[in-house]
Design a protein around this motif. Structure first.
Motif, short mmCIF file in Angstrom:
data_model
loop_
_atom_site.label_atom_id
_atom_site.label_comp_id
_atom_site.label_asym_id
_atom_site.label_seq_id
_atom_site.Cartn_x
_atom_site.Cartn_y
_atom_site.Cartn_z
N MET A 102 -2.04 -22.39 -3.61
CA MET A 102 -1.38 -23.29 -2.67
C MET A 102 -0.10 -23.80 -3.32
O MET A 102 -0.13 -24.31 -4.45
N THR A 103 1.00 -23.66 -2.63
CA THR A 103 2.29 -24.18 -3.11
C THR A 103 2.75 -25.24 -2.12
O THR A 103 2.84 -24.98 -0.91
N VAL A 104 3.05 -26.43 -2.63
CA VAL A 104 3.49 -27.55 -1.81
C VAL A 104 4.93 -27.89 -2.18
O VAL A 104 5.22 -28.18 -3.34
N VAL A 105 5.81 -27.80 -1.21
CA VAL A 105 7.22 -28.12 -1.45
C VAL A 105 7.37 -29.63 -1.59
O VAL A 105 6.96 -30.39 -0.70
N THR A 106 7.92 -30.07 -2.70
CA THR A 106 8.04 -31.51 -2.99
C THR A 106 9.48 -32.00 -2.94
O THR A 106 9.71 -33.21 -2.85
N ALA A 107 10.45 -31.10 -3.02
CA ALA A 107 11.85 -31.51 -3.02
C ALA A 107 12.26 -31.98 -1.63
O ALA A 107 11.79 -31.47 -0.61
N THR A 108 13.13 -32.95 -1.57
CA THR A 108 13.65 -33.48 -0.30
C THR A 108 15.18 -33.48 -0.34
O THR A 108 15.80 -33.29 -1.38
N GLY A 111 19.71 -28.97 2.09
CA GLY A 111 20.40 -28.52 3.29
C GLY A 111 19.75 -27.30 3.89
O GLY A 111 18.84 -26.70 3.30
N PRO A 112 20.20 -26.88 5.09
CA PRO A 112 19.60 -25.72 5.77
C PRO A 112 19.63 -24.44 4.93
O PRO A 112 18.66 -23.69 4.91
N ALA A 113 20.74 -24.20 4.24
CA ALA A 113 20.84 -22.98 3.43
C ALA A 113 19.84 -23.00 2.29
O ALA A 113 19.20 -21.98 1.99
N GLU A 114 19.68 -24.14 1.64
CA GLU A 114 18.72 -24.25 0.54
C GLU A 114 17.29 -24.09 1.05
O GLU A 114 16.46 -23.44 0.39
N ARG A 115 17.00 -24.67 2.20
CA ARG A 115 15.64 -24.53 2.76
C ARG A 115 15.36 -23.07 3.12
O ARG A 115 14.26 -22.57 2.87
N LEU A 125 7.00 -14.01 -2.37
CA LEU A 125 5.80 -14.14 -3.20
C LEU A 125 4.53 -13.86 -2.40
O LEU A 125 3.42 -13.99 -2.92
N ARG A 126 4.72 -13.48 -1.13
CA ARG A 126 3.63 -13.16 -0.22
C ARG A 126 2.74 -14.36 0.09
O ARG A 126 1.53 -14.23 0.27
N LEU A 127 3.36 -15.52 0.12
CA LEU A 127 2.70 -16.72 0.60
C LEU A 127 2.99 -16.87 2.08
O LEU A 127 4.00 -16.39 2.59
N ALA A 128 2.10 -17.54 2.80
CA ALA A 128 2.29 -17.80 4.23
C ALA A 128 2.24 -19.31 4.45
O ALA A 128 1.50 -20.03 3.77
N GLU A 129 3.01 -19.78 5.42
CA GLU A 129 3.13 -21.22 5.65
C GLU A 129 2.01 -21.71 6.57
O GLU A 129 1.92 -21.31 7.73
N LEU A 130 1.16 -22.58 6.05
CA LEU A 130 0.09 -23.19 6.83
C LEU A 130 0.65 -24.27 7.74
O LEU A 130 0.30 -24.36 8.92
N ARG A 131 1.50 -25.10 7.19
CA ARG A 131 2.24 -26.12 7.92
C ARG A 131 3.51 -26.35 7.12
O ARG A 131 3.68 -25.81 6.03
N GLU A 132 4.42 -27.14 7.66
CA GLU A 132 5.71 -27.29 6.99
C GLU A 132 5.53 -27.78 5.55
O GLU A 132 4.91 -28.81 5.29
N GLY A 133 6.03 -26.96 4.62
CA GLY A 133 5.99 -27.33 3.21
C GLY A 133 4.71 -26.98 2.48
O GLY A 133 4.61 -27.22 1.28
N VAL A 134 3.73 -26.41 3.18
CA VAL A 134 2.45 -26.04 2.55
C VAL A 134 2.23 -24.54 2.74
O VAL A 134 2.10 -24.06 3.86
N TRP A 135 2.17 -23.82 1.62
CA TRP A 135 2.09 -22.36 1.64
C TRP A 135 0.83 -21.90 0.91
O TRP A 135 0.46 -22.48 -0.11
#
Length: 249
Positions: A102-108, A111-115, A125-135
């Motif tokens: 599980m990878t959780v995006v913590t940075a806030t 900008g759109p390009a960085e996201r 990395l073959r992760l899939a997004e469960l919900r925004e910021g949680v892979w």
């Protein structure tokens, strides 16, 4: 012919001099070829020598290639693309014990390009997004993580309460991927005696393999075509490279 890709459809993109050069070098180890070999290779693919030379000049100017003494090689940037392609064709896995990454995006404040760039890295990395910021993904795949990813996300091991097979089916379009893989297998066989068409289909196979989640067998539908697609790609590419370059791989 350029076809949009949906379930059971394949993404066949027009064959250009640039795409031919990149495909040849991305599939060659080490990724370098003398111009004489490139000229010989593109002839059966319908690319004229003058067109190839013009494409090589543009690719050097764009930083895609480096050239020394009439030998062309991939730039450092495209060496990373080759690594991803190699991993897509021959992923390294381990027996699955039921754990998930599980990878959780913590940075806030990005900008759109960085996201978009971060989403691309996590998808690669073959992760899939469960919900925004949680892979998520099953912890069966061995591959390095970019060091910079640790500055914007945290990584955990977990075991979701939801049945693993159902979760995987919700995270990845497995049925659609399988139908397209089966269509590609059919196309490979149908183009075996037409080098240019086979070259185009094999390029589409690589793009499709990059989207394979490489899940544990117990989470996949019956008769999953991933292994067969990898095996046929490897065999047909070896034959094609032998035909246009002579046993270089």
């Amino acid at each position: 012919m350029n076809e949009s890709e949906g379930p059971g459809e394949v993404d066949l993109r027009p064959l250009s001099a640039r795409s031919v050069v990149l495909s040849l070098l991305l599939g060659t180890h080490p990724p370098e070829l003398p111009v004489r070999d490139l000229l010989r290779a593109v002839e059966p693919l319908g690319v004229a020598g003058s067109t190839l030379r013009a494409a090589l000049s543009r690719m050097v100017a764009a930083g895609d290639l480096r050239s020394t003494d009439a030998v062309y090689r991939l730039s450092d940037r495209l060496l990373e693309r080759q690594r991803r392609q190699d991993v897509a064709v021959h992923p390294e896995t381990q027996p699955w014990d039921g754990d998930w990454e599980m990878t959780v995006v913590t940075a806030t404040g990005r900008g759109p390009a960085e996201r978009a760039e971060l989403r691309g890295e996590l998808t690669a990395l073959r992760l899939a997004e469960l919900r925004e910021g949680v892979w998520l993904r099953p912890a069966n795949l061995l591959r390095p993580r970019p060091d910079e990813l640790g500055t914007v996300a945290r990584h955990f091991t977990t075991r979701p309460e939801e049945p693993a097979r159902e979760l995987a089916a919700n995270l990845w379009p497995l049925e659609a991927w399988a139908k397209t893989a089966e269509a590609l297998l059919t196309r490979i066989t149908a183009t075996a005696d037409r080098p240019a068409d086979r070259f185009t289909v094999l390029a589409a196979v690589v793009r499709h393999l990059l989207a394979d989640p490489v899940l544990p067998p117990e989470l996949l539908p019956a008769d999953w075509p991933g292994p067969a697609l990898r095996a046929e790609y490897t065999r047909h590419r070896r034959e094609l490279i032998a035909a246009v370059l002579g046993n270089r791989a």
